[in-house]
Design a protein around this motif. Structure first.
Motif, PDB file in Angstrom:
ATOM      1  N   PHE A  91      45.885  51.970  34.317  1.00  0.00           N
ATOM      2  CA  PHE A  91      46.470  50.678  33.718  1.00  0.00           C
ATOM      3  C   PHE A  91      46.396  49.713  34.179  1.00  0.00           C
ATOM      4  O   PHE A  91      45.944  49.115  34.453  1.00  0.00           O
ATOM      5  CB  PHE A  91      45.861  50.542  32.592  1.00  0.00           C
ATOM      6  CG  PHE A  91      45.479  52.095  31.687  1.00  0.00           C
ATOM      7  CD1 PHE A  91      43.709  51.698  31.484  1.00  0.00           C
ATOM      8  CD2 PHE A  91      45.466  53.040  31.324  1.00  0.00           C
ATOM      9  CE1 PHE A  91      43.107  52.624  30.885  1.00  0.00           C
ATOM     10  CE2 PHE A  91      44.527  54.590  31.300  1.00  0.00           C
ATOM     11  CZ  PHE A  91      43.834  53.983  30.956  1.00  0.00           C
TER      12      PHE A  91
ATOM     13  N   ARG B  74      47.708  47.285  36.765  1.00  0.00           N
ATOM     14  CA  ARG B  74      47.375  46.741  37.937  1.00  0.00           C
ATOM     15  C   ARG B  74      48.203  45.330  39.187  1.00  0.00           C
ATOM     16  O   ARG B  74      47.288  44.278  38.689  1.00  0.00           O
ATOM     17  CB  ARG B  74      46.437  46.190  38.354  1.00  0.00           C
ATOM     18  CG  ARG B  74      45.045  47.156  38.402  1.00  0.00           C
ATOM     19  CD  ARG B  74      45.450  48.874  38.810  1.00  0.00           C
ATOM     20  NE  ARG B  74      45.421  50.432  38.525  1.00  0.00           N
ATOM     21  CZ  ARG B  74      43.608  50.808  39.221  1.00  0.00           C
ATOM     22  NH1 ARG B  74      42.804  49.642  39.694  1.00  0.00           N
ATOM     23  NH2 ARG B  74      42.954  52.049  38.619  1.00  0.00           N
TER      24      ARG B  74
ATOM     25  N   ARG C  69      36.799  37.715  27.314  1.00  0.00           N
ATOM     26  CA  ARG C  69      38.138  38.101  28.339  1.00  0.00           C
ATOM     27  C   ARG C  69      38.372  39.445  27.997  1.00  0.00           C
ATOM     28  O   ARG C  69      38.461  40.733  29.103  1.00  0.00           O
ATOM     29  CB  ARG C  69      38.565  37.070  28.805  1.00  0.00           C
ATOM     30  CG  ARG C  69      39.718  37.586  29.714  1.00  0.00           C
ATOM     31  CD  ARG C  69      40.951  37.011  29.871  1.00  0.00           C
ATOM     32  NE  ARG C  69      41.470  36.836  31.856  1.00  0.00           N
ATOM     33  CZ  ARG C  69      42.235  38.174  31.786  1.00  0.00           C
ATOM     34  NH1 ARG C  69      42.462  39.100  31.420  1.00  0.00           N
ATOM     35  NH2 ARG C  69      42.715  38.284  33.455  1.00  0.00           N
TER      36      ARG C  69
ATOM     37  N   GLU D 203      46.762  41.832  38.804  1.00  0.00           N
ATOM     38  CA  GLU D 203      47.701  40.535  37.932  1.00  0.00           C
ATOM     39  C   GLU D 203      48.301  39.479  39.308  1.00  0.00           C
ATOM     40  O   GLU D 203      48.269  37.764  38.218  1.00  0.00           O
ATOM     41  CB  GLU D 203      48.870  40.725  37.182  1.00  0.00           C
ATOM     42  CG  GLU D 203      48.391  42.212  36.651  1.00  0.00           C
ATOM     43  CD  GLU D 203      48.549  42.291  34.922  1.00  0.00           C
ATOM     44  OE1 GLU D 203      50.598  42.062  34.937  1.00  0.00           O
ATOM     45  OE2 GLU D 203      48.659  43.159  33.818  1.00  0.00           O
TER      46      GLU D 203
ATOM     47  N   GLU E 182      44.003  48.093  26.880  1.00  0.00           N
ATOM     48  CA  GLU E 182      43.524  49.040  27.039  1.00  0.00           C
ATOM     49  C   GLU E 182      44.247  50.370  27.182  1.00  0.00           C
ATOM     50  O   GLU E 182      44.797  51.452  27.063  1.00  0.00           O
ATOM     51  CB  GLU E 182      43.858  48.645  29.188  1.00  0.00           C
ATOM     52  CG  GLU E 182      42.292  47.700  29.625  1.00  0.00           C
ATOM     53  CD  GLU E 182      42.852  47.623  30.662  1.00  0.00           C
ATOM     54  OE1 GLU E 182      43.053  48.416  31.752  1.00  0.00           O
ATOM     55  OE2 GLU E 182      42.703  46.081  31.914  1.00  0.00           O
TER      56      GLU E 182
ATOM     57  N   LYS F   9      38.242  52.764  34.547  1.00  0.00           N
ATOM     58  CA  LYS F   9      39.207  53.651  35.005  1.00  0.00           C
ATOM     59  C   LYS F   9      39.483  54.753  34.354  1.00  0.00           C
ATOM     60  O   LYS F   9      39.705  55.241  35.452  1.00  0.00           O
ATOM     61  CB  LYS F   9      40.508  52.416  34.795  1.00  0.00           C
ATOM     62  CG  LYS F   9      40.421  51.113  35.862  1.00  0.00           C
ATOM     63  CD  LYS F   9      42.383  50.523  34.954  1.00  0.00           C
ATOM     64  CE  LYS F   9      42.136  49.229  35.573  1.00  0.00           C
ATOM     65  NZ  LYS F   9      42.908  48.159  35.355  1.00  0.00           N
TER      66      LYS F   9
HETATM   67  C1  LIG Z   1      41.462  44.205  33.431  1.00  0.00           C
HETATM   68  C2  LIG Z   1      42.267  45.195  34.023  1.00  0.00           C
HETATM   69  O1  LIG Z   1      43.655  45.780  34.144  1.00  0.00           O
HETATM   70  C3  LIG Z   1      44.586  45.453  33.226  1.00  0.00           C
HETATM   71  C4  LIG Z   1      44.359  43.984  32.701  1.00  0.00           C
HETATM   72  C5  LIG Z   1      44.362  42.254  33.787  1.00  0.00           C
HETATM   73  C6  LIG Z   1      43.625  41.474  33.681  1.00  0.00           C
HETATM   74  O2  LIG Z   1      43.619  40.930  32.155  1.00  0.00           O
HETATM   75  O3  LIG Z   1      43.577  40.386  33.417  1.00  0.00           O
HETATM   76  C7  LIG Z   1      44.493  42.049  35.184  1.00  0.00           C
HETATM   77  C8  LIG Z   1      45.427  43.677  36.077  1.00  0.00           C
HETATM   78  C9  LIG Z   1      45.530  44.967  34.798  1.00  0.00           C
HETATM   79  O4  LIG Z   1      47.015  44.824  34.628  1.00  0.00           O
HETATM   80  C10 LIG Z   1      42.257  44.633  35.500  1.00  0.00           C
HETATM   81  O5  LIG Z   1      42.488  45.949  36.483  1.00  0.00           O
HETATM   82  O6  LIG Z   1      41.227  44.209  36.100  1.00  0.00           O
END
Ligand SMILES: C=C(O[C@@H]1C=C(C(=O)O)C=C[C@H]1O)C(=O)O
Length: 360
Positions: free
Chosen positions: A46, A48, A26, A52, A87, A37
């Motif tokens: 980054f 979002r 994951r 979330e 990220e 991105k």
């Molecule tokens: C993975 C991402 O980036 C970040 C991490 C996320 C996650 O771990 O699921 C969800 C949203 C973002 O804050 C995404 O934008 O999908």
């Protein structure tokens, strides 16, 4: 037939191995998301919040137990926190010092993988987010017993920051003693003014003769007990643990459902998550029926209001601005129409933000 302890533990070990591999898989995917991105945006965002919130809502909806839905969502909150940190390491300012409920709210919202930065005042949190010194800020906005946090509302009047999330925290207050406290000689109780107000009835009933001294935060109240012998403090668990204090009486808040709501403030707009709220600052020329004129378009479009507050405009005496929270996102057609109607009527509208409703 019951399996032996060793066999059960072998199964747990095997599952842990799988979980660990899955979590790393994951994290790799989140890392790839970050690359996309970066490729697609000169100023990539980054974090979002809408995504979330969707992930956490889905986890709660599909959960079958025996782990309860809240606990499962909290576990995934930490997983996402760690993935996001891969990220981009995030810095989040909060109304400090260390150990405040606002810090607890920041961690509840973002998880433990963020760096939380304590600041001394609500307007400092606004300033540091505006200056780009931190990615986001967390400030208290209302308490179910004591009402609005006026500093926060007033800060929005002079700021272009956007609300990008909300957090609700059940607030428990404890009466605490320090290492040198002589419990039969206590003449003073330190706490934040809001806390003293939230425990007023308990204090009146149990410690009517002891002076109540308001200090800048509950954590500051707890810190003071380090070198005082005739004082106690009222603070929550985080401050109690941080300063290693003894609970004299737990949960002395007057209302058992005492809850504080906090806002996440940032520089970015948040797209719809499907379960959103919008906060507005509305002002109109003072006249008979102003408030009902402001509210009618919401009723006509069937939009539910979740909060209405007025504050002095600070432009002229006895003129007011209104803080309105409603359900829905500013990109929704119905809410757009309401905002257009209000503007066409000569009112000034500032959208403080559309953001996902609290999931945790
Ligand atoms: C993975 C991402 O980036 C970040 C991490 C996320 C996650 O771990 O699921 C969800 C949203 C973002 O804050 C995404 O934008 O999908």
């Amino acid at each position: 037939m019951t399996e032996s302890l060793d066999k059960l533990r072998d199964q747990i070990d095997a599952l842990d191995q799988q979980l660990q591999d899955l979590l790393n898989h994951r994290a790799e995917l989140a890392h790839q998301v970050a690359e996309v991105k970066r490729r697609e945006d000169a100023e990539p965002v980054f974090y979002r919040p809408e995504r979330e919130a969707q992930v956490l809502s889905r986890i709660k909806e599909r959960n079958k137990g025996p782990i309860d839905a809240e606990s499962m969502a909290r576990l995934f909150r930490e997983v996402m926190s760690v993935c996001l940190a891969l990220e981009q390491p995030m810095r989040v300012a909060f109304l400090g010092p260390e150990g405040t409920f606002t810090q607890q709210a920041a961690i509840k919202h973002f998880g433990h993988a963020v760096e939380s930065v304590p600041l001394g005042a609500i307007d400092e949190v606004f300033r540091e987010v505006e200056a780009g010194a931190v990615h986001f800020g967390v400030v208290p906005v209302e308490n179910s017993t004591e009402g609005m946090v006026n500093h926060t509302l007033d800060s929005f009047m002079n700021s272009d920051l956007k609300i990008c999330g909300e957090v609700e925290l059940r607030i428990h207050h404890h009466l605490l003693a320090g290492p040198h406290t002589r419990r039969d000689k206590v003449t003073r109780i330190y706490s934040h003014q809001q806390t003293l107000a939230q425990c007023r009835q308990w204090l009146d009933a149990h410690m009517p003769a002891v002076e109540r001294v308001a200090v800048s935060s509950n954590a500051e109240a707890a810190r003071r007990l380090k070198d005082e012998w005739n004082a106690m403090a009222i603070a929550g668990d985080m401050a109690r643990e941080l300063y290693d204090l003894e609970p004299v009486q737990r949960n002395i808040e007057d209302r058992p459902d005492n809850t504080t709501r906090f806002l996440i403030i940032g520089r970015q707009d948040t797209p719809p998550s499907g379960r959103d709220k919008t906060s507005l600052l509305i002002s109109g020329k003072n006249r008979p029926g102003l408030l009902s004129d402001l509210l009618r378009p919401f009723r006509d479009k069937g939009i539910n209001l979740t909060r209405l507050e007025s504050r002095p405009s600070r432009i002229a005496n006895w003129s007011y601005v209104f803080f309105v929270d409603c359900e829905g996102h500013k990109a929704d057609a119905t809410l757009t129409e309401v905002l257009e109607t209000l503007e066409a009527d000569g009112n000034t509208i500032k959208v403080l933000g559309s953001y996902p409703k609290a999931v945790l």
